[in-house]
Every structure is written in structure tokens, then in C-alpha cells.
Design a protein around this motif. Structure first.
Motif, PDB file in Angstrom:
ATOM      1  N   ILE A   1       8.463   8.719 -44.291  1.00 54.31           N
ATOM      2  CA  ILE A   1       9.389   8.389 -43.205  1.00 54.31           C
ATOM      3  C   ILE A   1       8.722   8.582 -41.850  1.00 54.31           C
ATOM      4  N   ILE A   2       8.053   9.744 -41.677  1.00 53.78           N
ATOM      5  CA  ILE A   2       7.406  10.026 -40.393  1.00 53.78           C
ATOM      6  C   ILE A   2       6.251   9.070 -40.138  1.00 53.78           C
ATOM      7  N   THR A   3       5.483   8.764 -41.173  1.00 49.89           N
ATOM      8  CA  THR A   3       4.337   7.873 -41.000  1.00 49.89           C
ATOM      9  C   THR A   3       4.783   6.461 -40.641  1.00 49.89           C
ATOM     10  N   ILE A   4       5.821   5.976 -41.300  1.00 53.62           N
ATOM     11  CA  ILE A   4       6.341   4.643 -40.974  1.00 53.62           C
ATOM     12  C   ILE A   4       6.865   4.614 -39.539  1.00 53.62           C
ATOM     13  N   ALA A   5       7.527   5.692 -39.139  1.00 47.51           N
ATOM     14  CA  ALA A   5       8.008   5.768 -37.762  1.00 47.51           C
ATOM     15  C   ALA A   5       6.846   5.780 -36.778  1.00 47.51           C
ATOM     16  N   ALA A   6       5.755   6.463 -37.130  1.00 45.72           N
ATOM     17  CA  ALA A   6       4.589   6.513 -36.243  1.00 45.72           C
ATOM     18  C   ALA A   6       3.932   5.148 -36.113  1.00 45.72           C
ATOM     19  N   THR A   7       3.884   4.388 -37.203  1.00 38.17           N
ATOM     20  CA  THR A   7       3.268   3.057 -37.136  1.00 38.17           C
ATOM     21  C   THR A   7       4.133   2.061 -36.371  1.00 38.17           C
ATOM     22  N   ARG A   8       5.441   2.246 -36.394  1.00 35.88           N
ATOM     23  CA  ARG A   8       6.338   1.302 -35.723  1.00 35.88           C
ATOM     24  C   ARG A   8       6.611   1.671 -34.263  1.00 35.88           C
ATOM     25  N   LEU A   9       6.683   2.951 -33.976  1.00 34.59           N
ATOM     26  CA  LEU A   9       7.142   3.384 -32.655  1.00 34.59           C
ATOM     27  C   LEU A   9       6.034   3.930 -31.771  1.00 34.59           C
ATOM     28  N   GLY A  10       5.033   4.571 -32.362  1.00 36.11           N
ATOM     29  CA  GLY A  10       3.991   5.221 -31.567  1.00 36.11           C
ATOM     30  C   GLY A  10       2.854   4.278 -31.227  1.00 36.11           C
ATOM     31  N   PRO A  11       2.064   4.633 -30.206  1.00 34.66           N
ATOM     32  CA  PRO A  11       0.890   3.828 -29.853  1.00 34.66           C
ATOM     33  C   PRO A  11      -0.192   3.932 -30.924  1.00 34.66           C
ATOM     34  N   THR A  12      -0.908   2.845 -31.141  1.00 36.78           N
ATOM     35  CA  THR A  12      -1.908   2.796 -32.202  1.00 36.78           C
ATOM     36  C   THR A  12      -3.040   3.793 -31.966  1.00 36.78           C
ATOM     37  N   ARG A  13      -3.373   4.060 -30.696  1.00 35.96           N
ATOM     38  CA  ARG A  13      -4.511   4.948 -30.414  1.00 35.96           C
ATOM     39  C   ARG A  13      -4.243   6.389 -30.865  1.00 35.96           C
ATOM     40  N   PHE A  14      -2.989   6.739 -31.085  1.00 36.08           N
ATOM     41  CA  PHE A  14      -2.669   8.085 -31.553  1.00 36.08           C
ATOM     42  C   PHE A  14      -2.226   8.087 -33.024  1.00 36.08           C
TER      43      PHE A  14
END
Length: 211
Positions: free
Chosen positions: A191-204
Motif C-alpha cells: 500500500i505504501i509503495t504504491i502510494a509512493a509511486t503514484r503520489l511522491g516525486p520519482t527522485r525520492f
């Protein structure tokens, strides 16, 4: 294979009445104990492999290498306590059958203290000397983000506790508590990883997956 067959034949010939009469019951007990733990083993593998696989879909493989190195380092450190867990599984099972609970508690207290001291020491050493350690390991040409490896090093104390004590938990209960915990952790991780790929910047993204 031939030697194993000879040993098995000898045992069956000598003890066949007792073995055959108790085989169905023992097989049922072993299957009930073992099958519910199989998903946990797959979940453990998925927790360590899905991160780099997901990151490779968004970033070049050269950048993902730092995540792979951090996971490899985490696994290498955990190898120092894996044999201990295998020994504890049989030892704790035997002591539980003999109702030696006070001894188990005393030994586990020493074990927990030793793991805590060891894991904190190793964790701090890797965090401080991560750049030197990685370049000595893979060579000076490595240019990946060292911060990802330091983030993964923070997991060493908790991961060593899990690796060292999972056999104790399995010995004490037929219920697959470890497998349930691993599957819950895998679900939260996805869940957290999918949220990071969709919502967070790619560089982080690497730092997010590592965390």
C-alpha cells in the motif's frame, strides 16, 4: 538417494507396526503445523524482492543497485543469527514439553539482550561507515545513493529480532503468528509503495521504498 533409501528401509522393517499405525495422525499434525506457515515464507521473500522490482519500473537499473545492495547487506547481517533460530526451534520445543517455562524466560532474556547489543552496534557502524564499506565491497566505481543503504541499515535491530525469535514463536504455538505478521507487513508495504509511486516525486522513490 540410494543411501537414504537403505536407511529408510531399515527403519521401516524394524519399526513398521508402530510407524504405520501412527503415520496418518502424525502426518496430519505436521501438515496442519507446516502448511499454514508456507504463505509466510513466500511473504518474506516478497518483502525483500518486490521493492527493487517495483523501483526498476520507474528508475534505471544503475540507481536501483543501491537498493539491492542495502537488502543484500541486511540479509548478510541476518545470517549471523539464522543458525541460532534453527537450534532454538528444537531446544525450545523440548523445554516446553518439559514445562521448563522459567528457564525459557531466563534464556530468552539473555538472548534478547545479546541481540539488542549486537544489532545496535552493527547498525551504527554501517550507518557511519556505509560509503567506505560499500566501495570496499563493490569497488570505487559505485555512484549510487548511499542514503538508501543507510535507511535500510536502520532495519537491522528489528530484522535481527525477527530472524532470531521467529523459531521461538513457532515452537511455542501451532498458530502461524509469524506468517500472519509477515503477510500484514507485506500488505502495508504494498500500500505504501504504491502510494509512493503514484503520489511522491520519482527522485525520492528509492528512499521511500527503503523506508
Amino acid at each position: 538417494l540410494f543411501s537414504a533409501g537403505c536407511f529408510a528401509t531399515d527403519i521401516l522393517v524394524r519399526h513398521s507396526p508402530g510407524i504405520l499405525s501412527s503415520t496418518p495422525k502424525r502426518a496430519t499434525e505436521l501438515l496442519r503445523y507446516g502448511l499454514v506457515r508456507v504463505p509466510g515464507e513466500f511473504g518474506s521473500g516478497a518483502l525483500l524482492s518486490l521493492g527493487p522490482i517495483i523501483a526498476a519500473h520507474f528508475l534505471p537499473l544503475e540507481q536501483v543497485s543501491s537498493l539491492l545492495l542495502g537488502i543484500s547487506l541486511l540479509m548478510a547481517v541476518s545470517l549471523c543469527v539464522v543458525p541460532l533460530g534453527l537450534i532454538l526451534l528444537s531446544k525450545i520445543s523440548m523445554m516446553l514439553v518439559q514445562d521448563r517455562l522459567l528457564e525459557i524466560r531466563a534464556h530468552l532474556a539473555y538472548l534478547l539482550a545479546a541481540i539488542l547489543d549486537l544489532s545496535l552496534f552493527v547498525c551504527l557502524q554501517i550507518i557511519v561507515f556505509a560509503d567506505t564499506l560499500v566501495r570496499a565491497w563493490v569497488g570505487p566505481s559505485f555512484t549510487g545513493p548511499i542514503g538508501v543503504i543507510r535507511i535500510l541499515a536502520l532495519a537491522i535491530p528489528a530484522f535481527l529480532f525477527y530472524v532470531a525469535l521467529r523459531s521461538v514463536v513457532d515452537a511455542a504455538s501451532v498458530k502461524a503468528y509469524n506468517a500472519r505478521s509477515v503477510l500484514i507487513a507485506l500488505g502495508v508495504f504494498l500500500i505504501i509503495t504504491i502510494a509512493a509511486t503514484r503520489l511522491g516525486p520519482t527522485r525520492f522513490l528509492l528512499e521511500s521504498i527503503a523506508a
